[in-house]
Design a protein around this motif. Sequence first.
Motif, PDB file in Angstrom:
ATOM      1  N   ASP A 220     -26.033 -18.307  32.714  1.00  0.00           N
ATOM      2  CA  ASP A 220     -24.703 -18.846  32.994  1.00  0.00           C
ATOM      3  C   ASP A 220     -24.752 -20.275  33.519  1.00  0.00           C
ATOM      4  O   ASP A 220     -23.992 -21.140  33.076  1.00  0.00           O
ATOM      5  N   ARG A 223     -25.825 -22.750  30.824  1.00  0.00           N
ATOM      6  CA  ARG A 223     -24.774 -22.911  29.828  1.00  0.00           C
ATOM      7  C   ARG A 223     -23.625 -23.752  30.362  1.00  0.00           C
ATOM      8  O   ARG A 223     -23.105 -24.640  29.672  1.00  0.00           O
ATOM      9  N   THR A 224     -23.233 -23.476  31.594  1.00  0.00           N
ATOM     10  CA  THR A 224     -22.119 -24.214  32.187  1.00  0.00           C
ATOM     11  C   THR A 224     -22.419 -25.707  32.276  1.00  0.00           C
ATOM     12  O   THR A 224     -21.578 -26.554  31.946  1.00  0.00           O
ATOM     13  N   ARG A 225     -23.642 -26.043  32.697  1.00  0.00           N
ATOM     14  CA  ARG A 225     -24.006 -27.459  32.810  1.00  0.00           C
ATOM     15  C   ARG A 225     -24.029 -28.128  31.442  1.00  0.00           C
ATOM     16  O   ARG A 225     -23.550 -29.252  31.280  1.00  0.00           O
ATOM     17  N   GLU A 227     -22.438 -27.151  28.697  1.00  0.00           N
ATOM     18  CA  GLU A 227     -21.083 -27.213  28.140  1.00  0.00           C
ATOM     19  C   GLU A 227     -20.310 -28.364  28.770  1.00  0.00           C
ATOM     20  O   GLU A 227     -19.549 -29.069  28.086  1.00  0.00           O
ATOM     21  N   SER A 228     -20.509 -28.562  30.071  1.00  0.00           N
ATOM     22  CA  SER A 228     -19.838 -29.679  30.744  1.00  0.00           C
ATOM     23  C   SER A 228     -20.316 -31.007  30.202  1.00  0.00           C
ATOM     24  O   SER A 228     -19.537 -31.937  29.955  1.00  0.00           O
TER      25      SER A 228
END
Length: 232
Positions: A220, A223-225, A227-228
């Motif tokens: 998670d 992925r979050t980093r 995607e940002s």
Amino acid sequence: MARPTMAQDIERRIKELILDGALGPGDPLPTESELMERFSSGRVSVREALKALQAVNVVEIRRGFGTFVGSLSLTPFAEGLAFRAVVRQGRGEPGLLELMRVREALETGLVGTVTVGIPAEDLAVLRALVAAMETEAAQEGRVARPTDRAFHLALYASLENHLLSEVLDAFWAAMGRVRASVDDGRQDPAVTCAQHHEIVAAVAARDGARAVRAMRAHFDGIRTRLESAASA
């Protein structure tokens, strides 16, 4: 569709020769002259075919000794993945994010299976690797990539699937090469250690659903980093 060249046809026939002979890495292949005679072709075409197969580890050419079946490793595959991702990343496209998503899909799809019958010695290895991560985090402020990589390879050792290990390692190697040229923002090492500890705990408890959740949580943050970064 373009017709295959003579060299491409020879590549195909050398592969068939390996399959028909049930040959494996290190086994000798016919000499260059023998291949020319067998395929009724010229030296240039045979050499071109052998060089192409050598580039993907299907054959190994040892000067002065002959030609042999290659290691059949996925190193060229990893290099191709990494190069593609670097090119896309350099064009402002989510090359690294795509690699990570494929690897996440593989690992979350497999980790539940591991819980069915992981041996005690594999659990001991995983726990030792988590302990090494904690030491690295405390002393160096980060978890070393080789330790993280070793953990993920050891996690699936009990499945005894050599191809799986190579594919996962190829994705890991490709991601490492791309991340070396992209600042994806390193995760807090304490969080990394805690996530790996939870994966081991879930596997040790033979709780497949918990193991999947733990693996997904591990991805998670990455992925979050990414995607940002991709939407920035």
